[in-house]
Design a protein around this motif. Structure first.
Motif, mmCIF file in Angstrom:
data_model
loop_
_atom_site.group_PDB
_atom_site.id
_atom_site.type_symbol
_atom_site.label_atom_id
_atom_site.label_comp_id
_atom_site.label_asym_id
_atom_site.label_seq_id
_atom_site.Cartn_x
_atom_site.Cartn_y
_atom_site.Cartn_z
ATOM 1 N N ARG A 179 -8.677 -12.833 8.142
ATOM 2 C CA ARG A 179 -9.480 -12.181 6.814
ATOM 3 C C ARG A 179 -8.426 -11.476 6.002
ATOM 4 O O ARG A 179 -8.597 -11.374 4.887
ATOM 5 N N ILE A 180 -7.622 -10.658 6.729
ATOM 6 C CA ILE A 180 -6.838 -9.936 6.151
ATOM 7 C C ILE A 180 -5.665 -10.974 5.377
ATOM 8 O O ILE A 180 -5.281 -10.655 4.184
ATOM 9 N N ALA A 181 -5.349 -12.010 6.213
ATOM 10 C CA ALA A 181 -4.172 -13.054 5.628
ATOM 11 C C ALA A 181 -5.149 -13.826 4.388
ATOM 12 O O ALA A 181 -4.430 -14.119 3.383
ATOM 13 N N VAL A 182 -6.235 -14.011 4.427
ATOM 14 C CA VAL A 182 -7.034 -14.717 3.280
ATOM 15 C C VAL A 182 -6.981 -13.722 2.144
ATOM 16 O O VAL A 182 -6.669 -13.979 0.926
ATOM 17 N N THR A 183 -7.025 -12.388 2.393
ATOM 18 C CA THR A 183 -7.099 -11.449 1.039
ATOM 19 C C THR A 183 -5.564 -11.439 0.617
ATOM 20 O O THR A 183 -5.576 -11.536 -0.664
#
Length: 310
Positions: free
Chosen positions: A122-126
């Motif tokens: 989810r951090i990578a998506v952000t």
């Protein structure tokens, strides 16, 4: 080779700063969608909105890139430059919103019970979503009309780009109105909704006329003067709505100036009223800036679609 002796494919769709920006958009958009579908996940109305925004922008960029690379946009009865900069500006706003909403609702500092893998995805998506926002913003910056240029693509001007922002802000207002805002309680608040709808329709009309190359459809006045008249009308209407809505929603005679303690988080009508009030004022400022800037535009109308500078 085509009939004019040039290559079938447009090399500048790849070998140019604009082409590089679109390739980055495609790569980052694909990465975001793949990671969300693989492990990051999404749920609820907020997650659905983010995923829909990413998918829509990715599909739109694929179509724009394909039409530009194959030169097929010349077969369409549209102003290509106006269309692409409008799409890029809209996608920038969509990505900005998704880049704020997704981490706000789905990213946690602590690892959940399932482990850190989901959080890391989810951090990578952000991060990828923010980078894609910059890529779309770069396209807008590359296509934006520079001072001193003869303006043919109205949507590439600051005034044209503001039209996209105004329409996007109005969509936020509509979303808040639909979320239990109780706008039908008073005739004055119904008037405000009519103002929002009318101004949105007028803004959409200007954008559609520009993208479709129908800037000479207004026979009684030049297109640049037509946009100024529309913008002045929208400024006056939004000024009235920005005053009327807070009075009939937060004055003690009609509503509550403070948030009720019993109001449920996320489903509070008072919160929706605040969103409408804030973004009404935001749109009023945007229309006012648009009106001031539009005095400096000398727009050259044309029926002939403009071709991409990519």
């Amino acid at each position: 080779m085509d009939s004019l002796g040039g290559p079938y494919l447009n090399k500048k769709a790849l070998c140019s700063p604009l082409g590089a920006a679109r390739l980055c958009q495609l790569a980052l958009g694909c990465a975001v969608i793949a990671m969300v579908a693989h492990s990051a996940g999404y749920s609820g109305s907020q997650g659905v909105f983010c995923m829909a925004a990413w998918c829509f922008c990715f599909a739109m960029t694929v179509v724009v890139f394909f039409l530009d690379a194959t030169r097929l946009h010349s077969c369409l009865p549209i102003s290509w430059d106006n269309l692409t900069v409008t799409c890029a500006a809209f996608a920038t706003l969509m990505y900005v919103t998704a880049s704020v909403v997704y981490p706000l609702f789905f990213v946690q500092i602590e690892c959940p019970y399932a482990g850190c893998e989901v959080r890391d995805f989810r951090i990578a998506v952000t991060v990828c979503s923010i980078m894609a926002t910059l890529a779309y913003g770069a396209e807008v910056a590359l296509c934006r009309a520079r001072p001193g240029q003869v303006v043919v693509g109205y949507m590439a001007t600051v005034s044209g780009l503001l039209k996209v922002v105004q329409g996007f802000v109005t969509c936020i207002i509509f979303g808040a109105l639909a979320n239990g805002s109780e706008y039908s309680r008073y005739a004055a608040t119904i008037y405000c909704v009519v103002v929002y709808a009318f101004c949105f329709a007028l803004t959409a009309l200007v954008v559609i006329m520009t993208v479709c190359g129908r800037t000479k459809a207004v026979r009684c006045m030049p297109f640049d003067r037509f946009t100024v008249v529309c913008t002045l009308l929208e400024v006056l209407l939004y000024l009235s709505a920005s005053v009327v809505w807070p009075v009939f929603c937060f004055d003690t005679k009609y509503g509550s100036p403070w948030r009720p303690s019993s109001c449920p988080q996320g489903k509070c009508t008072w919160d929706s009223k605040v969103v409408v009030a804030v973004f009404s004022f935001v749109n009023f400022v945007l229309y006012l800036v648009d009106l001031i800037y539009s005095q400096r535009i000398k727009f050259v109308s044309s029926h002939v679609p403009t071709f991409s500078r990519a």
